[in-house]
Scaffold this active site. Structure first.
Site, PDB file in Angstrom:
ATOM      1  N   GLU A   1      -6.665   0.086 -33.238  1.00 41.83           N
ATOM      2  CA  GLU A   1      -6.495   0.814 -34.511  1.00 41.83           C
ATOM      3  C   GLU A   1      -5.886   2.196 -34.307  1.00 41.83           C
ATOM      4  OE1 GLU A   1     -10.108   1.378 -36.786  1.00 41.83           O
ATOM      5  OE2 GLU A   1      -9.054   2.382 -38.404  1.00 41.83           O
TER       6      GLU A   1
ATOM      7  N   LYS B   1      -4.888  -3.042 -36.146  1.00 40.36           N
ATOM      8  CA  LYS B   1      -5.423  -2.493 -37.409  1.00 40.36           C
ATOM      9  C   LYS B   1      -4.674  -1.208 -37.732  1.00 40.36           C
ATOM     10  CE  LYS B   1      -9.723  -0.964 -39.567  1.00 40.36           C
ATOM     11  NZ  LYS B   1     -11.134  -1.264 -39.762  1.00 40.36           N
TER      12      LYS B   1
HETATM   13  P1  13P Z   1     -11.353   2.658 -44.177  1.00 39.29           P
HETATM   14  O1  13P Z   1     -10.864   1.344 -44.715  1.00 39.29           O
HETATM   15  O2  13P Z   1     -12.388   3.302 -45.017  1.00 39.29           O
HETATM   16  O3  13P Z   1     -10.222   3.560 -43.800  1.00 39.29           O
HETATM   17  O4  13P Z   1     -12.126   2.330 -42.843  1.00 39.29           O
HETATM   18  C1  13P Z   1     -11.599   1.429 -41.962  1.00 39.29           C
HETATM   19  C2  13P Z   1     -12.017   1.738 -40.599  1.00 39.29           C
HETATM   20  O5  13P Z   1     -12.563   0.906 -39.929  1.00 39.29           O
HETATM   21  C3  13P Z   1     -11.763   3.093 -40.077  1.00 39.29           C
HETATM   22  O6  13P Z   1     -11.929   3.091 -38.694  1.00 39.29           O
END
Ligand code: 13P
Length: 339
Positions: free
Chosen positions: A175, A217
Site C-alpha cells: 500500500e 492497494k
Molecule cells: P481508508 O479507506 O480509510 O483510507 O483506509 C484504508 C486503509 O487501510 C489505510 O491504510
C-alpha cells in the site's frame, strides 16, 4: 497456482473487496471518542466484533485486516478473531507496519517503519491464523514533496516487507498511499502516483517477488482535497486506470483501492466507473472509512444498536459489491438501511 497466488486471487475475487478494520489503538480511540464511546480494549473489540458478525458480510467481503490487538482478542462467545473470521467465510489479515515516522533530513516527509523483528512477528501472526498482511507507505504532495529520497526509502521498505511476507507464506498487500491532502491537481497526483509505483515495482522486482501473490492497494488518482479544479467521476476513473495500466505489471493478482478520506458514495461511484475500463487485473475495494464510518455512527457504542451498525455496514458492502458487478446505481444508495 501457488498457495500465495490462490489466497491473493481469493482476496480480489469476483464481486468482493477487503474490509480495512486495522486502525491502530490511537486512531481507533479517536474514532470512538468522535462518536462518544469511551476508549477501552473492550470497546475496540466490541466494535470489531460488530463488523465481523454482520450478517451476509462474506457476500461482498473476502477478508478483513485487523491490527495486532484485535488479532489476539476474542469474541464474547470465546472464539478468537482469526477463528471466527474463517468461520464467517472470510480471510483474516494483519497490519504489520508500525506507522509512518519522520524521515531524518527530509522536512515533513515520512518513512514507514516496522521491519525490525518482522520475520518473527510474521511467523507468530501466521500461527495465529493470519493469511495476508498490510503495510502502508505515506506519500505527501506539496510544493517540494515528495522527494525522490522519501519515495525510494518507502518503496524499499515495502519490498523488504513483501519479501518477508512471501517467505512466511503470507500474501502482502502493498500500500503506497499518495495522500489526498493539499491543493495539487489531478495531473500532479497522476505523475506522483506513477513515479511512486514505478519505484515500488522496481524494488519488488529486485526482491524477486511472485507478483501473482501480491495485492496492490493504491490511492485513486484524485485532485487534492483543496484543489480548485474539480474532476468528474469519469475523468477520475479513466485517469486512475490509465495511470495504473502504464506502471503496474499485468501479473499482479489485483488492485484493491483505499478510500483515503473520500466520501463513501463518491468512493463507490468512482470504483463503479472503473469497472467498464480495460485493465489486466481485477479492481476492487479495500476501504476503511468509506465502509465503516456509517456503521460506527449508527452504533454509538450502544449494545442495543449493534443491528443498526451492522445494517449500515451491510448497505455499504452491498453498494460496493454492486459497483464491482456493474449493477451499481444511485437508487441503491436511497434504499433504506434495513435491519
Ligand atoms: P481508508 O479507506 O480509510 O483510507 O483506509 C484504508 C486503509 O487501510 C489505510 O491504510
Amino acid at each position: 497456482m501457488t498457495t500465495l497466488a490462490a489466497t491473493a486471487a481469493q482476496l480480489v475475487g469476483v464481486g468482493k473487496g477487503i474490509l480495512a478494520a486495522d486502525e491502530s489503538i490511537g486512531t481507533m480511540n479517536s474514532r470512538l471518542e468522535g462518536v462518544g464511546v469511551a476508549c477501552s480494549a473492550a470497546h475496540r473489540g466490541a466494535y470489531r466484533a460488530l463488523l465481523l458478525t454482520t450478517p451476509g458480510l462474506s457476500d461482498g467481503v473476502s477478508g478483513i485486516i485487523y491490527c495486532d490487538e484485535t488479532l489476539r482478542q476474542s469474541l464474547p462467545d470465546g472464539r478468537t478473531f482469526p477463528t471466527a473470521t474463517l468461520q464467517c467465510g472470510l480471510i483474516p489479515g494483519i497490519k504489520v507496519d508500525t506507522g509512518a515516522k519522520a524521515l531524518a533530513g527530509a522536512d515533513g516527509e515520512t518513512v514507514t517503519e516496522g521491519l525490525d523483528g518482522l520475520r518473527e512477528r510474521l511467523a507468530e501472526y501466521a500461527a495465529l491464523g493470519a493469511r495476508f498482511a498490510k503495510w502502508r507507505a505515506v506519500i505527501r504532495i506539496d510544493e517540494s514533496t515528495p522527494s525522490h529520497r522519501a519515495i525510494r526509502a518507502n518503496a524499499h521498505a515495502l519490498a523488504r516487507y513483501a519479501a518477508l511476507c512471501q517467505e512466511a507464506g503470507i500474501v502482502p498487500i502493498v500500500e503506497p498511499e499518495v495522500l489526498m491532502d493539499g491543493v495539487h491537481t489531478l495531473g500532479r497526483c497522476a505523475i506522483v502516483t506513477s513515479v511512486v509505483l514505478l519505484e515500488v515495482f522496481g524494488e519488488l522486482h529486485d526482491a524477486g517477488m511472485e507478483l501473482d501473490g501480491i495485492v496492490l492497494k493504491p490511492n485513486m488518482v484524485l485532485p487534492g482535497k483543496d484543489c480548485m479544479d474539480a474532476a468528474s467521476t469519469d475523468t477520475i476513473a479513466t485517469t486512475t486506470v490509465h495511470t495504473l495500466r502504464t506502471v503496474v505489471p499485468a501479473e499482479v493478482a489485483g488492485i484493491a483501492f483505499l478510500s483515503g478520506g473520500q466520501g463513501e458514495v463518491l468512493a463507490t461511484e468512482r470504483l463503479a466507473a472503473m469497472q467498464s475500463l480495460d485493465a489486466p487485473w481485477p479492481m476492487t475495494f479495500s476501504f476503511g472509512r468509506a465502509l465503516v464510518d456509517p456503521a460506527l455512527a449508527a452504533w454509538h457504542g450502544d449494545p442495543a444498536r449493534v443491528p443498526d451498525g451492522q445494517a449500515a455496514l451491510a448497505q455499504r458492502v452491498r453498494c460496493n459489491s454492486a459497483a464491482l458487478s456493474g449493477v451499481y446505481s444511485p437508487m441503491l444508495e436511497r434504499e433504506s438501511v434495513s435491519r
